[in-house]
Write an enzyme that holds these catalytic residues in place. Structure first.
Site, mmCIF file in Angstrom:
data_model
loop_
_atom_site.group_PDB
_atom_site.id
_atom_site.type_symbol
_atom_site.label_atom_id
_atom_site.label_comp_id
_atom_site.label_asym_id
_atom_site.label_seq_id
_atom_site.Cartn_x
_atom_site.Cartn_y
_atom_site.Cartn_z
ATOM 1 N N ASP A 194 0.857 -1.195 0.000
ATOM 2 C CA ASP A 194 0.000 0.000 0.000
ATOM 3 C C ASP A 194 0.886 1.235 0.000
ATOM 4 O OD1 ASP A 194 -2.750 1.219 0.476
ATOM 5 O OD2 ASP A 194 -1.610 2.074 2.135
ATOM 6 N N GLU A 278 -2.232 -1.334 -5.516
ATOM 7 C CA GLU A 278 -3.473 -0.650 -5.836
ATOM 8 C C GLU A 278 -3.386 -0.130 -7.262
ATOM 9 O OE1 GLU A 278 -5.452 2.527 -2.999
ATOM 10 O OE2 GLU A 278 -3.367 2.119 -2.552
ATOM 11 N N ASP A 360 -3.026 1.373 6.896
ATOM 12 C CA ASP A 360 -2.225 1.046 5.714
ATOM 13 C C ASP A 360 -1.861 -0.439 5.687
ATOM 14 O OD1 ASP A 360 -2.396 3.709 5.115
ATOM 15 O OD2 ASP A 360 -0.382 4.205 5.849
#
Ligand SMILES: [Zn+2]
Length: 391
Positions: A194, A278, A360
């Site tokens: 992340d 992501e 996170d």
């Protein structure tokens, strides 16, 4: 497996060499702008738009007649600039095609290059030789390097060298082709990563990469300089000085960030067999005007870029999660998805199973879990409305 890679390092130039490099960059910029004007002219007159090759011939004729100063620089500099111009047009037409369907208007027509953004760059081919402390380039001769032993001296085929200026510093970027041993299939773990503003990267195995401390102070210096410039009078000497300082500060921020990213992406691709990231909305990010966020965004983009090529070098698969995968809103323990996750909250609290975890880290674990599911490929089926042959 043969791979192409670039090595960029700073040059240590004396004044005569700086002048020679500035002349080459000037010739490249001149050729680019002249070529762009010629293309526009032909287009408006509804004539055939000249290619890089046409323009190069035309420029050579002009060189004999009126542009004698071009003899002072390597012929590569204007020639390569004209090739770059062709590339810029090709990309422009590709974007027009892509965006016409998306009904977007602004597709970035190739622009004239201005000296405002620094002296620019130029590319050279031909007899390029690398030594421990120096690089030898056509026309420019032996140029000293600031960092010794970084550029590869053997076992590579040199393709080209690009010399560029940024914030008063000169750099050379060497493109080489080299043999790379096929990566061994190792038993390595997979990971979700992340990316964020507070921490550069959080890995699902609970390790993380902090933003380098030097970055924060470099950013506050950047902010201070921007404020100073806005207070200075337009076209004043002091303002010009501050603008120059600002360009240096920008270059410093970019360097600090890049070095930190290189360390993280090398370590990750060498130690993991697969990474899930992501999927970032890059075009949306570039519109962000908040400085810290803009720098973090640029970092994320660069992080992804580095992972994608280092993944090939070191045998690590890099995957992007579906854009709508709720990696921050989902509980990594029970799979419940919250409708909202407030931005300011540092921890993820799950009302269903009671999980409390750094937000996170929770997102990174969610990303990792995507790798454990078999990745579903859609089966190819005939469309239901297969048209019947007309009679
Ligand atoms: Zn839960």
């Amino acid at each position: 497996m043969n791979i192409v890679r670039a090595y960029k390092t700073e040059l240590d130039l004396n004044n005569a060499q700086k002048t020679a490099c500035a002349k080459h960059a000037g010739a490249a910029r001149y050729a680019y702008n002249w070529g762009l004007a010629r293309k526009l002219e032909a287009h408006q007159a509804r004539k055939k738009v000249p290619t890089a090759l046409d323009l190069h011939r035309e420029l050579n004729a002009l060189k004999k007649a009126e542009l004698g100063w071009l003899y002072e620089v390597s012929k590569c500099a204007p020639q390569e600039a004209l090739r770059d111009l062709d590339q810029a047009f090709m990309h422009f037409f590709r974007r027009v095609k892509e965006k016409r369907s998306a009904k977007q208007v602004n597709v970035g027509f190739p622009r004239f290059k201005s000296k405002k953004n620094g002296l620019g760059s130029f590319r050279l081919y031909g007899s390029i030789h690398v030594f421990e402390k120096a690089i030898q380039l056509p026309r420019l001769g032996m140029l000293r390097l600031k960092e010794r032993g970084y550029l590869p001296t053997r076992g590579v085929h040199i393709l080209s060298a690009t010399v560029s200026e940024k914030g008063g510093h000169w750099f050379v970027s060497l493109h080489v082709e080299m043999e790379s041993p096929d990566p061994e299939p190792l038993e390595r773990p997979v990971a979700g990563v992340d990316l964020g503003i507070n921490r550069m990267a959080q890995v699902s195995d609970e390790t993380y990469y902090e933003n380098p401390g030097a970055l924060r102070s470099a950013i506050s210096k950047l902010k201070r300089l921007q404020r100073i410039i806005s207070r200075r009078q337009r076209a004043s000497v002091n303002r010009a000085k501050a603008v120059k300082q600002l360009a240096r500060a920008h270059a410093r921020v970019a360097n600090i960030r890049k070095n930190a990213l290189h360390q993280a992406t090398s370590q990750l691709t060498k130690t993991k067999s697969a990474i899930m990231l992501e999927n970032l909305n890059v075009s949306g990010m570039l519109k962000n005007h908040h400085l810290a966020q803009a720098i973090a965004d640029a970092g994320m983009y660069e992080f992804r870029r580095q992972l994608s090529y280092k993944g090939i070098w070191y045998g690590c698969e890099v995957w992007l999660a579906d854009r709508f995968y709720p990696s921050t809103k989902r509980c990594s323990q029970c799979g419940q998805v919250k409708p909202m996750m407030a931005l300011g909250k540092r921890d993820y609290h799950c009302e269903y199973c009671g999980l409390v975890l750094d937000r996170d880290l929770n997102a990174a674990i969610n990303l990792e879990q995507l790798l454990n599911y078999p990745l579903i490929k859609l089966p190819q089926v005939l469309r239901e409305d297969t048209p019947v042959e007309s009679m």
